[in-house]
Design an enzyme around this catalytic site. Structure first.
Site, PDB file in Angstrom:
ATOM      1  N   ARG A 216       0.830  -1.218   0.000  1.00 10.76           N
ATOM      2  CA  ARG A 216       0.000   0.000   0.000  1.00 10.76           C
ATOM      3  C   ARG A 216       0.853   1.253   0.000  1.00 10.76           C
ATOM      4  O   ARG A 216       0.364   2.363  -0.194  1.00 10.76           O
ATOM      5  CB  ARG A 216      -0.926   0.021   1.212  1.00 10.76           C
ATOM      6  CG  ARG A 216      -1.979  -1.049   1.246  1.00 10.76           C
ATOM      7  CD  ARG A 216      -2.819  -0.930   2.499  1.00 10.76           C
ATOM      8  NE  ARG A 216      -3.555   0.315   2.516  1.00 10.76           N
ATOM      9  CZ  ARG A 216      -4.746   0.487   1.939  1.00 10.76           C
ATOM     10  NH1 ARG A 216      -5.290  -0.509   1.274  1.00 10.76           N
ATOM     11  NH2 ARG A 216      -5.368   1.639   1.983  1.00 10.76           N
TER      12      ARG A 216
ATOM     13  N   ASN B  68      -4.390   7.712   6.532  1.00  7.74           N
ATOM     14  CA  ASN B  68      -4.365   7.333   5.117  1.00  7.74           C
ATOM     15  C   ASN B  68      -5.452   8.141   4.442  1.00  7.74           C
ATOM     16  O   ASN B  68      -6.595   8.142   4.884  1.00  7.74           O
ATOM     17  CB  ASN B  68      -4.638   5.833   4.952  1.00  7.74           C
ATOM     18  CG  ASN B  68      -4.760   5.453   3.476  1.00  7.74           C
ATOM     19  OD1 ASN B  68      -4.128   6.069   2.626  1.00  7.74           O
ATOM     20  ND2 ASN B  68      -5.611   4.479   3.190  1.00  7.74           N
TER      21      ASN B  68
ATOM     22  N   GLU C 264      -3.349   2.329 -26.584  1.00  9.61           N
ATOM     23  CA  GLU C 264      -3.236   1.842 -25.192  1.00  9.61           C
ATOM     24  C   GLU C 264      -3.892   0.474 -25.054  1.00  9.61           C
ATOM     25  O   GLU C 264      -3.362  -0.413 -24.388  1.00  9.61           O
ATOM     26  CB  GLU C 264      -3.853   2.851 -24.225  1.00  9.61           C
ATOM     27  CG  GLU C 264      -3.909   2.413 -22.776  1.00  9.61           C
ATOM     28  CD  GLU C 264      -2.555   2.025 -22.173  1.00  9.61           C
ATOM     29  OE1 GLU C 264      -1.506   2.347 -22.784  1.00  9.61           O
ATOM     30  OE2 GLU C 264      -2.550   1.371 -21.120  1.00  9.61           O
TER      31      GLU C 264
END
Ligand code: AGP
Length: 609
Positions: free
Chosen positions: A27, A100, A482
């Site tokens: 994370r 966070n 892409e």
């Protein structure tokens, strides 16, 4: 994204915290820290770098403590450093917080707190929380955190520890996940389930706006008003590896599905509260300076280069400024025509791509100002550019870039609006119209993700093909490029993009019965021309899968399969149109049993030439 852990119980808290942080390292991992009570005093230990560096530095201390909070950081505000690592403290050192998320109004809060005498030790947005708690505290820790959060605009998962409460942890969540682990006489906090797995398999999943209060008597959950909430226990039956991926089979699928959150975080405070204008406060260039540029040159590699191609269309349409787009590996050796009136924009998820760094240095050596668009705070590209606009996509683990790409697109649109405002090429109403369309994108991506299973079925139908073609016109051509890269790099199918108008200049020779062609059909002004190209493919017995905005009868009756995106203006379609292509690539690769997160021969960041 960052990792948060908290512990209260009979074990050595620091050991539990470090173990939990290691399980959350995916994370964020640019710095880490722990705060704990030792002999009644609140202590902190935090270090830039990986969690192993923190663990090593703690060994000498070997603190014996039963309560603590920990954090592993993915920087958004303030570069990675010891002092910007969490936990953060108030002036008295009696309150420690880990967080966070993004506090969008941290600037004004910091000014207000500073005016009231608070002194700041870091550059982070998070630290304002500690000082707000210090001001609000009147004996009840939970009430103090709730009062502090009343001032905050943005997203947070926050855990709070205080020297005044040696057996109590308090936490809250809004837009960032937080779970409470229920052990036997011990309790845990974590931003994600993996951190808890060795210790607790029963958890409370905090809902929006809820708070948690952990004591040795138990864990209770409260609502925004401080009233107790009866929470259902969630039993975790994941294994550790699956848990790191949040239960997803691959990081790539997890990151595709994180795009609504990543887009919301990237848009965040970059749109006025009225939602009618884009603001990029992190760019110090004045509108006059922006107006003076005579050209923009975008330089990047791979997927980031494809984001640059969209940026070209967007900047030229909104701001009528000439834009060149270059592959970094070409730019650095072609003696490019640059001058002080050229703004060079480098795009890089990792901020460490060797060719892109070299191109940035080449541009600076020629007197150009450089604006970086990157996902990694403190990366080489971020540090060496004059201006930086971050994509707040959170760590992107899978080699195939998805959420970084769509957030890069978002930033290119915001840049286009900024240039349009500076150059007076668009009215306030036109700018408001585009801004409003961008604000709808995250929810529209959520709607597309709901079609996952249909796309999986389609992917499994064509996963054994050896060649797949992608065609489009205008913005759709850049999206086609892409889409082809996504498919080839994880499924190893030969995939190539072709400007639809170019088919008859060569590629059509390869279209025979059954060859799948994915036709991007989102550009209304070019739809008739695009459908003519589709008919060229159909006349050679090719199979066509169309991607269009809303339900388009003329598309449905021309192609073999159609993917309908939510209705949206063609101009912002690229951010939507790429999502089904990401999912098709993912499911085709999965059906072929490929190593999706780590495809052969490729690396997440190409730090060598
Ligand atoms: C994208 O899916 C690829 N993994 C690759 O093309 C990547 O976009 C390219 O290497 C650039 O990386 P960067 O954005 O970190 O500079």
């Amino acid at each position: 994204m960052c990792g948060i852990v908290g512990y209260l119980g009979a074990r050595n808290a620091v050991s539990v915290l470090i173990d939990g942080l290691k399980r959350l390292e995916y994370r964020g991992y640019d710095s880490a820290g722990v705060a704990f009570l030792n002999e009644g005093a609140l202590k902190v230990h935090k270090k830039v770098g990986r969690i192993a560096a923190l663990e090593e530095s703690l060994q000498a201390l070997a603190p014996q403590t039963r309560i603590g909070i920990g954090h592993t950081r993915w920087a958004t505000h303030g570069r990675p450093s010891d002092r910007n690592a969490h936990p953060h403290f108030d002036c008295t050192g009696k309150f420690a917080v880990v967080h966070n998320g993004i506090i969008e109004n941290y600037g004004e809060l910091r000014e207000q707190l500073g005016a009231r005498g608070h002194r700041f030790a870091s550059e982070t947005d998070t630290e304002v929380l500690a000082h707000l708690v210090e001001e609000a505290y009147e004996g009840d820790l939970c009430a103090a955190l709730r009062a502090a959060l009343e001032h905050v605009r943005g997203s947070y998962a926050v855990a709070l520890l205080s020297e005044y409460h040696p057996e109590r942890l308090v936490a809250a969540r809004k837009d960032s996940p937080l779970v409470v682990g229920l052990g036997r006489g011990e309790y845990f906090l974590a931003s994600d389930i993996p951190a808890l797995l060795p210790y607790a398999r029963q958890v409370y999943l905090l809902s929006e706006g809820e708070m948690a209060e952990l004591t040795l008597d138990g864990a209770r959950v409260l609502d925004r008003q401080g009233e107790p909430v009866a929470k259902e226990i969630f039993n975790v039956d994941w294994d550790a590896e699956a848990a790191e991926r949040g239960g997803f089979p691959h990081f790539m699928l997890k990151e595709i599905c994180e795009q609504p959150r990543a887009l919301r975080a990237t848009l965040g405070s970059r749109v006025t509260p009225e939602g009618d204008d884009a603001v990029l406060k992190e760019i110090s260039l004045t509108l006059d300076e922006l107006r003076e540029f005579t050209k923009v040159t975008v330089v990047a590699c791979g997927t980031a280069y494809h984001a640059g191609l969209i940026g070209k269309y967007v900047l030229e349409k909104l701001a009528r400024i000439p834009v060149e787009v270059d592959l970094a590996s070409e730019f650095r050796y072609r003696n490019p025509l640059l001058d002080a009136m050229t703004l060079v924009v480098v795009i890089s998820q990792s901020g460490e791509t060797a060719d892109t760094i070299a191109a940035l240095r080449e541009a600076r050596a020629r007197g150009c100002r450089v604006l970086a668009v990157t996902n990694v705070v403190g990366s080489t590209v971020a540090r060496e550019a004059d201006q930086v606009v971050y994509t707040w996509a959170g760590p992107e683990i899978a080699v195939a870039s998805t959420k970084a790409y769509t957030t890069q697109l978002l930033v290119m649109y915001l840049l286009g609006l900024l240039f349009a405002k500076a150059r007076g090429t668009r009215t306030a109403a036109e700018i408001a119209e585009v801004t409003a369309a961008l604000r709808k994108i995250p929810a529209q991506v959520e709607m597309i993700l709901e079609q996952k299973e249909c796309l999986r079925e389609l992917a499994e139908k064509y996963c054994h093909c050896e060649n797949v073609f992608f065609i489009g016109r205008g913005l759709d051509y850049a999206v086609a490029l892409e889409g082809a890269l996504k498919l080839k790099e994880i499924s190893y199918i030969h995939a190539e993009a072709c400007a639809a108008g170019e088919l008859k200049h060569g590629t059509l020779a390869l279209i025979v019965e059954g060859v799948p062609v994915i036709a991007l059909a989102t550009q209304d002004e070019l739809l008739e021309k695009l459908l003519s190209n589709v008919k060229e493919v159909k006349a050679r017995e090719g199979t066509v899968l169309g991607v269009c905005l809303g339900k388009k009868e003329e598309v449905a009756r021309t192609v073999d399969h159609v993917i309908n995106l939510p209705a949206a203006p063609s101009f912002v379609a690229p951010i939507l149109a790429v999502v089904p292509l990401q999912l098709l690539a993912y499911y085709m690769a999965a059906a072929r049993g490929c190593d999706i997160d780590k495809p052969r021969n490729l690396a997440k960041s190409v730090t060598v030439e």
